[in-house]
Design a protein around this motif. Structure first.
Motif, PDB file in Angstrom:
ATOM      1  N   TYR A  33      31.499  50.040 -28.016  1.00 43.26           N
ATOM      2  CA  TYR A  33      30.635  48.922 -27.481  1.00 43.26           C
ATOM      3  C   TYR A  33      30.064  49.721 -26.193  1.00 43.26           C
ATOM      4  O   TYR A  33      30.498  50.582 -25.563  1.00 43.26           O
ATOM      5  N   TYR A  35      28.433  48.034 -22.741  1.00 43.93           N
ATOM      6  CA  TYR A  35      28.453  46.864 -21.791  1.00 43.93           C
ATOM      7  C   TYR A  35      27.555  47.209 -20.443  1.00 43.93           C
ATOM      8  O   TYR A  35      27.642  48.561 -20.206  1.00 43.93           O
ATOM      9  N   LEU A  43      31.021  41.702 -17.393  1.00 45.96           N
ATOM     10  CA  LEU A  43      30.375  42.587 -18.299  1.00 45.96           C
ATOM     11  C   LEU A  43      29.702  41.907 -19.423  1.00 45.96           C
ATOM     12  O   LEU A  43      30.306  41.002 -20.100  1.00 45.96           O
ATOM     13  N   LEU A  45      27.996  42.479 -23.222  1.00 43.03           N
ATOM     14  CA  LEU A  45      27.752  43.306 -24.202  1.00 43.03           C
ATOM     15  C   LEU A  45      26.316  43.634 -24.554  1.00 43.03           C
ATOM     16  O   LEU A  45      25.698  42.616 -24.867  1.00 43.03           O
ATOM     17  N   ARG A  94      37.828  50.439 -29.357  1.00 45.22           N
ATOM     18  CA  ARG A  94      38.833  49.470 -29.729  1.00 45.22           C
ATOM     19  C   ARG A  94      39.747  49.998 -30.600  1.00 45.22           C
ATOM     20  O   ARG A  94      39.398  50.551 -31.648  1.00 45.22           O
ATOM     21  N   ASP A 100      43.103  43.308 -30.060  1.00 44.76           N
ATOM     22  CA  ASP A 100      41.689  43.895 -30.020  1.00 44.76           C
ATOM     23  C   ASP A 100      41.591  44.550 -28.530  1.00 44.76           C
ATOM     24  O   ASP A 100      40.600  44.324 -27.892  1.00 44.76           O
ATOM     25  N   GLN A 102      40.559  46.772 -25.754  1.00 45.06           N
ATOM     26  CA  GLN A 102      39.410  47.592 -25.537  1.00 45.06           C
ATOM     27  C   GLN A 102      39.520  48.797 -24.272  1.00 45.06           C
ATOM     28  O   GLN A 102      40.251  48.244 -23.591  1.00 45.06           O
ATOM     29  N   PHE A 104      38.299  51.559 -21.962  1.00 42.86           N
ATOM     30  CA  PHE A 104      36.637  51.656 -21.158  1.00 42.86           C
ATOM     31  C   PHE A 104      36.594  53.340 -20.687  1.00 42.86           C
ATOM     32  O   PHE A 104      37.600  53.864 -20.114  1.00 42.86           O
TER      33      PHE A 104
ATOM     34  N   SER B  31      42.944  35.615 -28.710  1.00 42.02           N
ATOM     35  CA  SER B  31      43.674  36.402 -27.762  1.00 42.02           C
ATOM     36  C   SER B  31      43.101  36.439 -26.341  1.00 42.02           C
ATOM     37  O   SER B  31      41.792  36.137 -26.323  1.00 42.02           O
ATOM     38  N   GLN B  33      42.696  38.384 -22.715  1.00 39.90           N
ATOM     39  CA  GLN B  33      43.113  39.854 -21.967  1.00 39.90           C
ATOM     40  C   GLN B  33      42.808  39.530 -20.493  1.00 39.90           C
ATOM     41  O   GLN B  33      41.711  39.049 -20.099  1.00 39.90           O
ATOM     42  N   TYR B  35      42.058  42.249 -17.313  1.00 41.83           N
ATOM     43  CA  TYR B  35      41.772  43.593 -16.961  1.00 41.83           C
ATOM     44  C   TYR B  35      41.598  43.815 -15.379  1.00 41.83           C
ATOM     45  O   TYR B  35      41.471  42.954 -14.834  1.00 41.83           O
ATOM     46  N   PRO B  43      37.218  49.229 -16.502  1.00 40.59           N
ATOM     47  CA  PRO B  43      38.332  48.238 -16.528  1.00 40.59           C
ATOM     48  C   PRO B  43      39.642  48.972 -17.012  1.00 40.59           C
ATOM     49  O   PRO B  43      39.361  49.540 -18.339  1.00 40.59           O
ATOM     50  N   LEU B  45      43.165  47.701 -18.769  1.00 41.97           N
ATOM     51  CA  LEU B  45      43.905  46.334 -19.509  1.00 41.97           C
ATOM     52  C   LEU B  45      45.240  46.144 -18.705  1.00 41.97           C
ATOM     53  O   LEU B  45      46.070  47.152 -18.615  1.00 41.97           O
ATOM     54  N   THR B  48      47.821  41.128 -22.474  1.00 44.87           N
ATOM     55  CA  THR B  48      47.141  40.587 -23.383  1.00 44.87           C
ATOM     56  C   THR B  48      47.878  39.333 -23.834  1.00 44.87           C
ATOM     57  O   THR B  48      49.354  39.513 -24.079  1.00 44.87           O
ATOM     58  N   VAL B  50      48.544  36.101 -26.472  1.00 45.13           N
ATOM     59  CA  VAL B  50      48.150  35.814 -27.950  1.00 45.13           C
ATOM     60  C   VAL B  50      48.568  34.161 -28.264  1.00 45.13           C
ATOM     61  O   VAL B  50      47.670  33.522 -28.898  1.00 45.13           O
ATOM     62  N   LEU B  88      39.326  40.753 -14.201  1.00 46.95           N
ATOM     63  CA  LEU B  88      38.579  40.194 -15.356  1.00 46.95           C
ATOM     64  C   LEU B  88      39.390  39.746 -16.138  1.00 46.95           C
ATOM     65  O   LEU B  88      40.233  40.313 -16.728  1.00 46.95           O
ATOM     66  N   TYR B  97      34.580  38.090 -33.659  1.00 42.55           N
ATOM     67  CA  TYR B  97      35.688  38.989 -34.099  1.00 42.55           C
ATOM     68  C   TYR B  97      35.283  40.038 -33.593  1.00 42.55           C
ATOM     69  O   TYR B  97      34.348  41.081 -34.016  1.00 42.55           O
ATOM     70  N   GLY B  98      36.284  40.919 -33.043  1.00 44.52           N
ATOM     71  CA  GLY B  98      36.347  42.326 -32.493  1.00 44.52           C
ATOM     72  C   GLY B  98      35.502  42.355 -31.060  1.00 44.52           C
ATOM     73  O   GLY B  98      35.475  43.345 -30.530  1.00 44.52           O
ATOM     74  N   LYS B  99      34.714  41.536 -30.844  1.00 48.91           N
ATOM     75  CA  LYS B  99      33.989  41.578 -29.452  1.00 48.91           C
ATOM     76  C   LYS B  99      34.787  40.739 -28.467  1.00 48.91           C
ATOM     77  O   LYS B  99      35.419  39.620 -28.698  1.00 48.91           O
ATOM     78  N   LEU B 100      34.718  40.910 -27.188  1.00 46.95           N
ATOM     79  CA  LEU B 100      35.358  40.391 -26.099  1.00 46.95           C
ATOM     80  C   LEU B 100      33.972  39.778 -25.383  1.00 46.95           C
ATOM     81  O   LEU B 100      32.889  40.069 -25.108  1.00 46.95           O
ATOM     82  N   PHE B 102      33.670  38.184 -21.671  1.00 42.25           N
ATOM     83  CA  PHE B 102      34.225  38.491 -20.143  1.00 42.25           C
ATOM     84  C   PHE B 102      33.726  37.456 -19.354  1.00 42.25           C
ATOM     85  O   PHE B 102      32.560  36.894 -19.323  1.00 42.25           O
ATOM     86  N   GLY B 103      34.723  37.087 -18.281  1.00 43.71           N
ATOM     87  CA  GLY B 103      34.506  36.206 -17.386  1.00 43.71           C
ATOM     88  C   GLY B 103      33.531  36.894 -16.369  1.00 43.71           C
ATOM     89  O   GLY B 103      33.392  38.112 -16.245  1.00 43.71           O
TER      90      GLY B 103
END
Lengths: 113, 112
Positions: A33, A35, A43, A45, A94, A100, A102, A104, B31, B33, B35, B43, B45, B48, B50, B88, B97-100, B102-103
Motif C-alpha cells: 500500500y 499512503y 493516513l 490510501l 500486509r 490484516d 500492516q 509500515f 477488526s 487496529q 497504531y 506507524p 501496530l 488488533t 476482532v 491512530l 477487504y484488505g484495506k485499512l 484510518f482515523g
C-alpha cells in the motif's frame, strides 16, 4: 531483518517534475500500500496492490501511479508534481490472515515548491 | 465510503493523568487496529481487536471494541512522558477487504 525500506528519506522537488518514491519489502508479503499523511487528515490510501502484477486505486489516486512487477517492490510515481502533493508518504505491506496487520516503512517527506 | 472519526485530535495532559481516545464509525469493521507513531517514523501496530465487546490490555493501555464493531476506545492509565506520540485507529474489512480506513489521529503530549 530490514522489513520495509523507503527511498529517499526526504526530497524537495520543483513543481512539474517527475518523481518516483521507492518501496521495498523483504517479508514476502503479497499486499502492499501507499499512503499519504497530512495533519488532521490521518493516513489516506493512494494506491494498493493485492499481489504482484495487480494494482488498484485508493481514496486519493489522482496524480499518482504505481506498478508491481514483483513481490518485493512497489514504486510510486508522481508524473508531474504539484504543491498539493507536499506530504509524508508511507509504504506498507500486509500479512495474510484475518487481522490484516500492516507494517509500515519509515516514510518519505516530499516537498513540492 | 467508510469513515472513522477519531477524537480528540489533540490531547495535552500531565504525567499521572488518565485519558481516553475514541474512534467512531457508522460502518461495521471486521477488526479494529490501534497504531502508535513517533516523529520521523511509520506507524507501529499496538493491538488488533476482532470480536465485538472485546477488551485487550497492554500494560497501562486498555483497548475496547464496541459490541456492534463500529467503534473503539483506547484508555491510558497514569500516562507517562514516554506515551507521547500520535495514536491512530484503523478499521479493516467491511466493504474494503484488505484495506485499512484510518482515523485522523490523536496527538498526545504528556508533560512531566
Amino acid at each position: 531483518i530490514a522489513g520495509i525500506t523507503q527511498a529517499p528519506t526526504s526530497q524537495i522537488l520543483a513543481a512539474g517534475r517527475r518523481m518516483t518514491l521507492r518501496c521495498t519489502q523483504d517479508m514476502r508479503h503479497n499486499a502492499m500500500y501507499w499512503y499519504r499523511q497530512d495533519l488532521g487528515l490521518g493516513l489516506r490510501l493512494i494506491h494498493y496492490s493485492n499481489t504482484a502484477g495487480t494494482t488498484g486505486k485508493g481514496e486519493v489516486p489522482d496524480g499518482y501511479s504505481v506498478s508491481r512487477a514483483n513481490t518485493d517492490d512497489f514504486p510510486l510515481t508522481l508524473a508531474s508534481a504539484v504543491p498539493s502533493q507536499t506530504s509524508v508518504y508511507f509504504c506498507a505491506s500486509r500479512t495474510s490472515g484475518s487481522t490484516d496487520t500492516q507494517y509500515f516503512g519509515p516514510g518519505t517527506r516530499l516537498t513540492v515548491l | 465510503t467508510q469513515l472513522l472519526e477519531q477524537s480528540p485530535q489533540f490531547l495535552s495532559i500531565q504525567e499521572g493523568e488518565n485519558l481516553t481516545v475514541y474512534c467512531n464509525s457508522s460502518s461495521v469493521f471486521s477488526s479494529l487496529q490501534w497504531y502508535r507513531q513517533e516523529p520521523g517514523e511509520g506507524p507501529v501496530l499496538l493491538v488488533t481487536v476482532v470480536t465485538g465487546g472485546e477488551v485487550k490490555k497492554l500494560k497501562r493501555l486498555t483497548f475496547q471494541f464496541g459490541d456492534a464493531r463500529k467503534d473503539s476506545s483506547l484508555h491510558i492509565t497514569a500516562a507517562q512522558p514516554g506515551d507521547t506520540g500520535l495514536y491512530l485507529c484503523a478499521g479493516a474489512g467491511g466493504t474494503s477487504y484488505g484495506k485499512l480506513t484510518f482515523g485522523q489521529g490523536t496527538i498526545l503530549t504528556v508533560h512531566p
